[in-house]
Design a protein around this motif. Structure first.
Motif, PDB file in Angstrom:
ATOM      1  N   ALA A  52       0.831  -1.203   0.000  1.00 19.43           N
ATOM      2  CA  ALA A  52       0.000   0.000   0.000  1.00 19.43           C
ATOM      3  C   ALA A  52       0.867   1.255   0.000  1.00 19.43           C
ATOM      4  O   ALA A  52       0.572   2.225  -0.700  1.00 19.43           O
ATOM      5  CB  ALA A  52      -0.927   0.001   1.207  1.00 19.43           C
ATOM      6  N   ARG A  53       1.940   1.218   0.750  1.00 23.24           N
ATOM      7  CA  ARG A  53       2.856   2.358   0.802  1.00 23.24           C
ATOM      8  C   ARG A  53       3.606   2.525  -0.517  1.00 23.24           C
ATOM      9  O   ARG A  53       3.904   3.639  -0.926  1.00 23.24           O
ATOM     10  CB  ARG A  53       3.837   2.160   1.950  1.00 23.24           C
ATOM     11  CG  ARG A  53       4.660   3.358   2.268  1.00 23.24           C
ATOM     12  CD  ARG A  53       5.444   3.156   3.537  1.00 23.24           C
ATOM     13  NE  ARG A  53       5.885   1.772   3.674  1.00 23.24           N
ATOM     14  CZ  ARG A  53       7.077   1.419   4.130  1.00 23.24           C
ATOM     15  NH1 ARG A  53       7.935   2.340   4.491  1.00 23.24           N
ATOM     16  NH2 ARG A  53       7.406   0.162   4.245  1.00 23.24           N
ATOM     17  N   GLU A  54       3.892   1.425  -1.187  1.00 25.80           N
ATOM     18  CA  GLU A  54       4.674   1.458  -2.421  1.00 25.80           C
ATOM     19  C   GLU A  54       3.834   1.814  -3.643  1.00 25.80           C
ATOM     20  O   GLU A  54       4.246   2.615  -4.478  1.00 25.80           O
ATOM     21  CB  GLU A  54       5.330   0.088  -2.647  1.00 25.80           C
ATOM     22  CG  GLU A  54       6.000  -0.090  -3.971  1.00 25.80           C
ATOM     23  CD  GLU A  54       7.295   0.673  -4.079  1.00 25.80           C
ATOM     24  OE1 GLU A  54       7.739   0.885  -5.213  1.00 25.80           O
ATOM     25  OE2 GLU A  54       7.861   1.048  -3.047  1.00 25.80           O
ATOM     26  N   VAL A  55       2.651   1.232  -3.758  1.00 19.89           N
ATOM     27  CA  VAL A  55       1.870   1.344  -4.997  1.00 19.89           C
ATOM     28  C   VAL A  55       0.982   2.581  -5.011  1.00 19.89           C
ATOM     29  O   VAL A  55       0.875   3.272  -6.020  1.00 19.89           O
ATOM     30  CB  VAL A  55       1.039   0.055  -5.219  1.00 19.89           C
ATOM     31  CG1 VAL A  55       0.109   0.199  -6.401  1.00 19.89           C
ATOM     32  CG2 VAL A  55       1.956  -1.132  -5.421  1.00 19.89           C
ATOM     33  N   VAL A  56       0.344   2.887  -3.905  1.00 23.24           N
ATOM     34  CA  VAL A  56      -0.591   4.005  -3.865  1.00 23.24           C
ATOM     35  C   VAL A  56       0.176   5.288  -3.534  1.00 23.24           C
ATOM     36  O   VAL A  56       0.804   5.395  -2.489  1.00 23.24           O
ATOM     37  CB  VAL A  56      -1.704   3.759  -2.825  1.00 23.24           C
ATOM     38  CG1 VAL A  56      -2.652   4.930  -2.770  1.00 23.24           C
ATOM     39  CG2 VAL A  56      -2.443   2.477  -3.133  1.00 23.24           C
ATOM     40  N   ALA A  57       0.110   6.246  -4.453  1.00 23.54           N
ATOM     41  CA  ALA A  57       0.781   7.537  -4.269  1.00 23.54           C
ATOM     42  C   ALA A  57      -0.224   8.641  -4.538  1.00 23.54           C
ATOM     43  O   ALA A  57      -0.410   9.075  -5.665  1.00 23.54           O
ATOM     44  CB  ALA A  57       1.979   7.652  -5.199  1.00 23.54           C
TER      45      ALA A  57
END
Length: 108
Positions: A52-57
């Motif tokens: 979630a931290r990596e993909v959603v920006a």
């Protein structure tokens, strides 16, 4: 550092499931399964948080080859957790957890 935590959780769950398949520990098969289940679930939650931290920006999605590999690994870990519920598939689950742990390392 967080990726290594996911790898350790998945590897721990996989090793416990694999140990239950060895005839020496056959009498502790269910106990090893119940010890591996919290490790697997903690690994799933930690991997999900990492993804979630990596993909959603913000409003957009950041999709790279490494994040998609990690996402595929997360899905493999879900399948491994569900397969571990069946006694006959726990050996396969042990291998799948190792694959999912290596795939989790792809997340930056």
């Amino acid at each position: 550092m967080f990726q290594i935590t996911v790898l350790v959780l998945y590897t721990g769950a996989g090793c416990l499931l694999a140990a239950g398949q060895v005839s020496k520990y056959e009498h502790r098969h269910e106990l090893l399964f119940w010890f591996s289940l919290p490790l697997a679930l903690a690994g799933l939650v930690a991997h999900e948080q990492l993804l979630a931290r990596e993909v959603v920006a913000g409003d957009a999605l950041r999709l790279s080859i490494f994040s998609m590999t990690s996402l595929a690994g997360w899905q493999v870990a879900i399948v491994a957790t569900l397969a571990a519920l069946r006694r006959r598939l726990r050996g396969l689950s042990a291998m799948l957890f190792l694959v999912a742990g290596i795939a989790a390392l792809g997340t930056s």
